[in-house]
Design an enzyme around this catalytic site. Structure first.
Site, mmCIF file in Angstrom:
data_model
loop_
_atom_site.group_PDB
_atom_site.id
_atom_site.type_symbol
_atom_site.label_atom_id
_atom_site.label_comp_id
_atom_site.label_asym_id
_atom_site.label_seq_id
_atom_site.Cartn_x
_atom_site.Cartn_y
_atom_site.Cartn_z
ATOM 1 N N CYS A 187 0.861 -1.021 0.732
ATOM 2 C CA CYS A 187 0.182 -0.011 0.012
ATOM 3 C C CYS A 187 1.141 1.580 -0.056
ATOM 4 O O CYS A 187 0.599 2.257 -0.733
ATOM 5 C CB CYS A 187 -1.574 0.041 0.899
ATOM 6 N N HIS A 352 -3.040 19.888 7.339
ATOM 7 C CA HIS A 352 -3.668 18.707 6.682
ATOM 8 C C HIS A 352 -2.690 17.120 6.284
ATOM 9 O O HIS A 352 -1.881 17.412 6.063
ATOM 10 C CB HIS A 352 -4.442 18.920 5.455
ATOM 11 N N HIS A 356 -3.000 6.798 4.821
ATOM 12 C CA HIS A 356 -3.357 5.383 4.218
ATOM 13 C C HIS A 356 -4.290 5.232 4.753
ATOM 14 O O HIS A 356 -4.555 5.015 6.310
ATOM 15 C CB HIS A 356 -1.849 4.479 3.378
ATOM 16 N N HIS A 385 -14.561 4.914 5.387
ATOM 17 C CA HIS A 385 -15.692 5.273 5.354
ATOM 18 C C HIS A 385 -16.697 4.736 3.502
ATOM 19 O O HIS A 385 -17.360 3.629 3.774
ATOM 20 C CB HIS A 385 -16.696 5.429 5.747
ATOM 21 N N ASN A 389 -9.917 0.415 2.174
ATOM 22 C CA ASN A 389 -8.551 0.542 1.666
ATOM 23 C C ASN A 389 -9.364 0.389 -0.302
ATOM 24 O O ASN A 389 -8.290 -0.824 -0.339
ATOM 25 C CB ASN A 389 -8.075 -0.595 2.294
#
Length: 464
Positions: A187, A352, A356, A385, A389
């Site tokens: 990832c 900000h 991941h 949400h 992922n």
């Protein structure tokens, strides 16, 4: 010799000496001018080339392939490939996952019987990659032939020809394009690709670089009973992102962000870290990717290593001094307990954060370790949400959320940070060049007003 000199008039001798002097001075001047030119060329070459993020797009699957969690559990049950205990385990994970009923998986994985094949995964990757790239090129009115560097990344699907070749073939890119395909990098490969593009753009002046990040689910959907491998089915969902970078100074006016830093940390030399996310076969010879219980603790160690390298690059000097003093007191003088050690305030370096979306536990761990607020983790939590992922592309969904919320202002700095198998932690720092407003290609735009939503810690998706 003396006779010769005496035969020469004083006036002639003076003129001769003057000519010689001028000629000598001319040579010195030419040498000096040449050295000056070489110095200026060297400084030009040595000067760090600025890299700009012109634009990016994310993939959003059509509503027709959304997979409500109850439907997923029902499909798994009807497919009868795994036992009831494994089904109940997945249901419990999904109920506490923070995922919504809006996430998507390939249609072949919700058919009965479930269909896993090379042709299916090829269609899946072609759909996500081609849609993202096509949107980006159309949005910016770019010809595919204007791309000089192409980098694709997908951890689990590495076909021949490669995914980069697939993109070149589809969009008829130039034959001299510099193309790279990264696989097995997990990832964290999205930021790794940014680092690779940055290195290439430092060398190849006047270039456009295209990065395409995705993950393939079909052939690596696990249908066994090993709980460490079942976790991936509960977390990973369809997604992709296409990112356009440039090192042309004249592109600065059109760019959104400037790349400031990329920091990569790799702890693969440690066996525990190396094996905490591991592709293998289970006791029944079924292939999957296991996620061990060590993953959060390993991620914490690698995160600390990454931030230790990043801190001096971004933190104000006073904040760094506080950390050094506290570190000396804790480690050398042992005045404070380990639990009371000082954590640098990275909110003084960034406005900000795009974390991941590895899962609920990852986001909560980042929130705790960096002392972040609910608003700081909001982009990542909402991304998990709504989209799940999406692996290496998830950091771009988080940045897209911030743009849709109109929070990116000129001068703002944003930290993207991701974890991946190996074990790796990669971070990228961007500075916003102008106020960024969302456009019709922003995948959050048509429902952004309903976000942020309240995400319950637990829901019930099982009947009864």
């Amino acid at each position: 010799m003396n006779q010769t000199i005496h035969n020469v008039s004083p006036i002639s001798l003076t003129m001769s000496e003057l000519t010689t002097l001028l000629r000598s001075s001319g040579s010195v001047f030419e040498i000096f001018a040449g050295l000056l030119v070489l110095h200026l060329i060297y400084q030009r070459i040595k000067r760090r080339v600025k890299v700009y993020l012109l634009d990016f797009t994310c993939y959003r699957a059509p509503d027709s392939i959304r997979i409500p969690m109850s439907t997923l559990i029902e499909t798994i049950y009807l497919d009868k490939k795994i036992d009831q205990e494994s089904i109940d385990f997945q249901a419990r994970i999904l109920e506490r996952s923070w995922l919504s009923n809006q996430t998507s998986i390939p249609p072949t994985l919700i058919e009965i019987p479930l269909k896993k094949s090379l042709s299916a995964v090829r269609i899946e990757t072609m759909t996500t990659l081609f849609t993202s790239v096509d949107d980006l090129l159309k949005k910016n009115k770019l010809s595919p032939r204007s791309i000089d560097i192409l980098i694709t990344n997908c951890s689990l699907h590495a076909p021949t020809p490669s995914l980069s070749a697939m993109v070149i073939n589809k969009f008829h890119m130039r034959s001299n394009i510099k193309s790279f395909n990264l696989s097995g990098m997990g990832c964290a490969a999205g930021i790794l690709s940014v680092g690779l593009a940055n290195n290439l753009l430092q060398v190849h002046r006047g270039s456009l670089a295209l990065i395409v990040s995705t993950e393939a689910l079909n052939t690596h959907w696990y249908i066994g009973k090993d709980r460490s491998m079942l976790l991936t089915n509960c977390l990973f969902r369809m997604g992709a992102a296409a990112v356009l970078l440039s090192n042309n100074d004249h592109d600065k006016g059109n760019a959104k962000y400037e790349l400031l830093h990329v920091v990569r940390t790799n702890k693969a030399k440690d066996d525990r870290a190396y094996q905490c996310i591991y592709q293998d076969i289970d006791s029944e010879e079924k292939q999957g990717v296991s996620i061990s219980k060590d993953v959060i603790s390993v991620a914490g160690v690698v995160l600390k290593m990454n931030l230790t390298s990043l801190g001096p690059l971004v933190l104000p000097y006073l904040e760094q001094l506080q950390y050094v003093i506290q570190h000396i007191l804790c480690k050398k003088l042992k005045i404070f307990k380990k639990s009371s050690s000082y954590t640098p305030n990275f909110k003084k370096a960034f406005e900000h954060f795009c974390i991941h979306t590895g899962g609920r536990a990852v986001i909560q761990a980042m929130e705790m370790n960096l002392n972040l607020t609910k608003e700081d983790i909001e982009p990542s939590k909402m991304t998990l949400h709504r989209f799940g992922n999406t692996s290496s592309s998830s950091i771009w969904y988080g940045l897209s959320y911030l743009e849709a919320k109109r929070r990116m202002k000129k001068g703002d700095r944003v930290l993207q940070i991701a974890f991946g198998s190996g074990f790796k932690c990669n971070s990228a720092v961007w500075r916003c060049i102008r106020e960024v407003k969302p456009d019709i290609y922003n995948k959050w735009l048509d429902f952004i007003d309903s976000y942020p939503v309240e995400v319950p810690d637990s829901i019930n998706i099982r009947p009864g």
